[in-house]
Write a protein that holds these residues in place. Structure first.
Motif, mmCIF file in Angstrom:
data_model
loop_
_atom_site.group_PDB
_atom_site.id
_atom_site.type_symbol
_atom_site.label_atom_id
_atom_site.label_comp_id
_atom_site.label_asym_id
_atom_site.label_seq_id
_atom_site.Cartn_x
_atom_site.Cartn_y
_atom_site.Cartn_z
ATOM 1 N N LEU A 259 -11.261 -0.570 1.566
ATOM 2 C CA LEU A 259 -10.203 -1.476 1.097
ATOM 3 C C LEU A 259 -10.612 -2.935 1.235
ATOM 4 O O LEU A 259 -10.280 -3.767 0.377
ATOM 5 C CB LEU A 259 -8.906 -1.225 1.870
ATOM 6 N N GLN A 260 -11.322 -3.249 2.295
ATOM 7 C CA GLN A 260 -11.782 -4.631 2.456
ATOM 8 C C GLN A 260 -12.762 -5.018 1.359
ATOM 9 O O GLN A 260 -12.766 -6.157 0.883
ATOM 10 C CB GLN A 260 -12.410 -4.809 3.839
ATOM 11 N N ALA A 261 -13.585 -4.053 0.939
ATOM 12 C CA ALA A 261 -14.550 -4.327 -0.131
ATOM 13 C C ALA A 261 -13.911 -4.253 -1.509
ATOM 14 O O ALA A 261 -14.367 -4.933 -2.441
ATOM 15 C CB ALA A 261 -15.710 -3.327 -0.041
ATOM 16 N N HIS A 262 -12.851 -3.450 -1.645
ATOM 17 C CA HIS A 262 -12.236 -3.206 -2.955
ATOM 18 C C HIS A 262 -10.719 -3.297 -2.829
ATOM 19 O O HIS A 262 -10.019 -2.280 -2.823
ATOM 20 C CB HIS A 262 -12.663 -1.834 -3.488
ATOM 21 N N PRO A 263 -10.170 -4.510 -2.745
ATOM 22 C CA PRO A 263 -8.739 -4.671 -2.446
ATOM 23 C C PRO A 263 -7.801 -4.231 -3.553
ATOM 24 O O PRO A 263 -6.584 -4.217 -3.345
ATOM 25 C CB PRO A 263 -8.612 -6.182 -2.188
ATOM 26 N N GLN A 264 -8.338 -3.840 -4.712
ATOM 27 C CA GLN A 264 -7.460 -3.317 -5.766
ATOM 28 C C GLN A 264 -7.009 -1.886 -5.484
ATOM 29 O O GLN A 264 -6.105 -1.368 -6.140
ATOM 30 C CB GLN A 264 -8.161 -3.386 -7.130
ATOM 31 N N LEU B 141 0.846 -1.183 0.000
ATOM 32 C CA LEU B 141 0.000 0.000 0.000
ATOM 33 C C LEU B 141 0.882 1.235 0.000
ATOM 34 O O LEU B 141 1.940 1.257 0.611
ATOM 35 C CB LEU B 141 -0.890 0.026 1.244
ATOM 36 N N TYR B 142 0.427 2.256 -0.708
ATOM 37 C CA TYR B 142 1.132 3.531 -0.749
ATOM 38 C C TYR B 142 0.298 4.597 -0.059
ATOM 39 O O TYR B 142 -0.875 4.767 -0.380
ATOM 40 C CB TYR B 142 1.366 3.978 -2.191
ATOM 41 N N LEU B 143 0.913 5.311 0.861
ATOM 42 C CA LEU B 143 0.325 6.540 1.354
ATOM 43 C C LEU B 143 0.717 7.660 0.405
ATOM 44 O O LEU B 143 1.826 7.672 -0.133
ATOM 45 C CB LEU B 143 0.838 6.879 2.750
ATOM 46 N N THR B 144 -0.194 8.579 0.187
ATOM 47 C CA THR B 144 0.177 9.826 -0.448
ATOM 48 C C THR B 144 -0.118 10.943 0.552
ATOM 49 O O THR B 144 -0.384 10.650 1.727
ATOM 50 C CB THR B 144 -0.534 10.007 -1.801
ATOM 51 N N CYS C 213 -5.279 0.797 7.941
ATOM 52 C CA CYS C 213 -5.196 0.017 6.717
ATOM 53 C C CYS C 213 -3.917 -0.794 6.537
ATOM 54 O O CYS C 213 -3.857 -1.667 5.668
ATOM 55 C CB CYS C 213 -5.360 0.937 5.506
ATOM 56 N N VAL C 214 -2.893 -0.514 7.325
ATOM 57 C CA VAL C 214 -1.596 -1.139 7.064
ATOM 58 C C VAL C 214 -1.667 -2.655 7.062
ATOM 59 O O VAL C 214 -0.978 -3.321 6.265
ATOM 60 C CB VAL C 214 -0.539 -0.635 8.082
ATOM 61 N N SER C 215 -2.503 -3.242 7.906
ATOM 62 C CA SER C 215 -2.570 -4.705 7.981
ATOM 63 C C SER C 215 -3.210 -5.340 6.761
ATOM 64 O O SER C 215 -3.122 -6.563 6.562
ATOM 65 C CB SER C 215 -3.343 -5.135 9.242
ATOM 66 N N LEU C 216 -3.847 -4.515 5.897
ATOM 67 C CA LEU C 216 -4.521 -5.036 4.711
ATOM 68 C C LEU C 216 -3.590 -5.107 3.510
ATOM 69 O O LEU C 216 -3.970 -5.655 2.469
ATOM 70 C CB LEU C 216 -5.729 -4.167 4.360
ATOM 71 N N GLY C 217 -2.377 -4.561 3.619
ATOM 72 C CA GLY C 217 -1.472 -4.508 2.478
ATOM 73 C C GLY C 217 -0.284 -5.428 2.636
ATOM 74 O O GLY C 217 -0.051 -6.032 3.699
ATOM 75 N N GLN C 218 0.493 -5.546 1.551
ATOM 76 C CA GLN C 218 1.751 -6.282 1.577
ATOM 77 C C GLN C 218 2.819 -5.399 2.214
ATOM 78 O O GLN C 218 2.729 -4.179 2.214
ATOM 79 C CB GLN C 218 2.173 -6.659 0.151
#
Length: 317
Positions: free
Chosen positions: A283-288, A13-16, A310-315
Motif C-alpha cells: 500500500l505504501q508503494a501503491h496507494p491506489q 480503505l475497505y476490508l473484504t 494498514c489502517v493508518s494508511l487510509g482515510q
C-alpha cells in the motif's frame, strides 16, 4: 451508471473477507462439494455458518473504522457447477438472490452497531478451475454463460459484482460484459502464478488493457488474488498508468504454487502478522489499492493483521 459509492482512491480503505471455502472446510469441518459454499444456503445451519463468517470479518472492519465489502458465497453458483450439484436453473437463480439477501441482513446488523460503509458484492467465479486457464471460452461465450448470475445479482439489489479468480482474458471480458448488460458495477480479480502472470500466460498489465479496451473500461477496478505477495509484487509498476486500475488484492497466506496447493493435504495458513506487513508495504508503494482481503488459506486472523497494519494508511470511514 454512477459508481461513486464504490471504493476509490482518497476514500476509506475497505476490508473484504478471506478464504471462505478453505475456512469452512478446514476450520469448521463443512462438507462443500465442488467447493460450492452457496450450497450451505439450503439449510438453517448453513445460513447461520455463513452469517457468522461474514460477521467475524465485519466486526474487524467496525473495530478499525474501515469499510467492509462482503463477497458472496456464490463463486460456484453458475450453470455448469449448479448442474453438477443438481440445481435447476430457477433454483440456481434463487440461490444467487438468496446469497445477496443474507449479506444484506449482515449489513443491517453491522450498520446498527457502527457507521461504516458496507457493500454487498455478488461473487462470480470461473466456469472452470480457478487455478488453471484450460480451454478458454470466447468473450462472447463467457458473456452468455455468466449473464444469468449477473442478472440475479442485479435483481437482488447487490451493490456490485466481484469476478474472482479469473484465469484468462476472454472470460474476464465476458463477465464484465455480462455485468454491463445487467447494469451493475463489476470488479475483475485475476489469479496470478508465482511469476506474476495469469495462468493463461498473459501479463497482468496486458489483461487490464485488453479487458478495458473490449468493454469501454467498464470494470470499476481490478484486483489481484490467489497468490502470495512475493509472487506479484515485482510486476507492479509504481507510477505506471495501468496501475491506476489496480484497486485491490486478495493474497494467499501461503508461498506455495497452485500445483503445490492442489496436492497439499493440510492447510498452509502462512504467517498472519507477516502478511499484514507485506500488505502495508504494498500500500505504501501503491496507494491506489484500497480493497484488502485474503484468498486460499486465509481467515479472520489474517484480515485482522492486515487491518491493523494498514489502517493508518487510509482515510477514516
Amino acid at each position: 451508471m454512477t459508481t461513486t459509492f464504490l471504493p476509490k482512491v482518497g476514500g476509506p480503505l475497505y476490508l473484504t473477507d478471506s478464504g471462505l471455502e478453505t475456512t469452512l472446510i478446514f476450520h469448521e469441518g463443512q462438507e462443500l462439494p465442488y467447493f460450492a459454499a452457496f450450497d450451505l444456503l439450503k439449510t438453517e445451519d448453513g445460513r447461520a455458518s455463513l452469517k457468522a463468517y461474514y460477521m467475524r470479518h465485519g466486526e474487524i472492519a467496525l473495530a478499525q473504522g474501515m469499510g467492509f465489502l462482503m463477497e458472496g458465497p456464490t463463486w460456484r453458483a453458475s450453470a455448469d457447477w449448479g448442474d453438477k450439484l443438481g440445481y435447476a436453473p430457477d433454483e440456481l437463480a434463487a440461490a444467487n438472490r438468496a446469497s445477496i439477501e443474507l449479506m444484506q441482513s449482515v449489513r443491517d446488523s453491522l450498520k446498527a452497531r457502527g457507521d461504516i460503509p458496507v457493500l454487498v458484492s455478488g461473487c462470480i467465479g470461473p466456469r472452470g478451475d480457478g487455478y488453471v486457464a484450460g480451454d478458454a471460452m470466447t468473450a462472447e461465450a463467457a458473456h452468455a454463460y455468466h449473464q444469468a448470475q449477473a442478472i440475479a445479482f442485479k435483481e437482488a439489489r447487490a451493490d456490485m459484482i466481484g469476478a474472482i479468480t479469473m484465469t484468462n482474458i476472454p472470460e474476464a471480458t465476458g463477465v464484465a460484459l455480462a455485468a454491463k448488460t445487467a447494469g451493475i458495477p463489476v470488479a475483475i480479480s485475476f489469479t496470478v502464478e508465482t511469476d506474476g502472470r495469469l495462468p493463461s500466460g498473459d501479463s497482468l498489465k496486458s489483461a487490464v488493457a485488453v479487458v478495458d479496451a473490449a468493454t469501454g473500461g467498464y470494470p470499476a477496478y481490478y484486483m489481484i488474488n490467489c497468490a502470495h505477495p512475493e509472487h506479484f509484487d515485482h510486476v507492479l509498476e509504481s507510477g505506471a498508468a495501468w496501475m491506476d486500475r489496480i484497486g485491490g488484492m486478495r493474497a494467499n497466506a501461503s508461498r506455495c504454487s497452485h500445483a503445490e496447493l492442489d496436492e497439499a493435504e493440510d492447510l498452509d495458513d502462512g504467517n498472519p502478522e507477516e502478511l499484514g506487513q507485506q500488505y502495508r508495504a504494498l500500500l505504501q508503494a501503491h496507494p491506489q489499492i484500497v480493497v484488502l482481503g485474503g484468498c486460499c488459506g486465509t481467515d479472520h486472523r489474517h484480515i485482522h493483521s492486515i487491518a491493523k497494519a494498514c489502517v493508518s494508511l487510509g482515510q477514516a470511514a
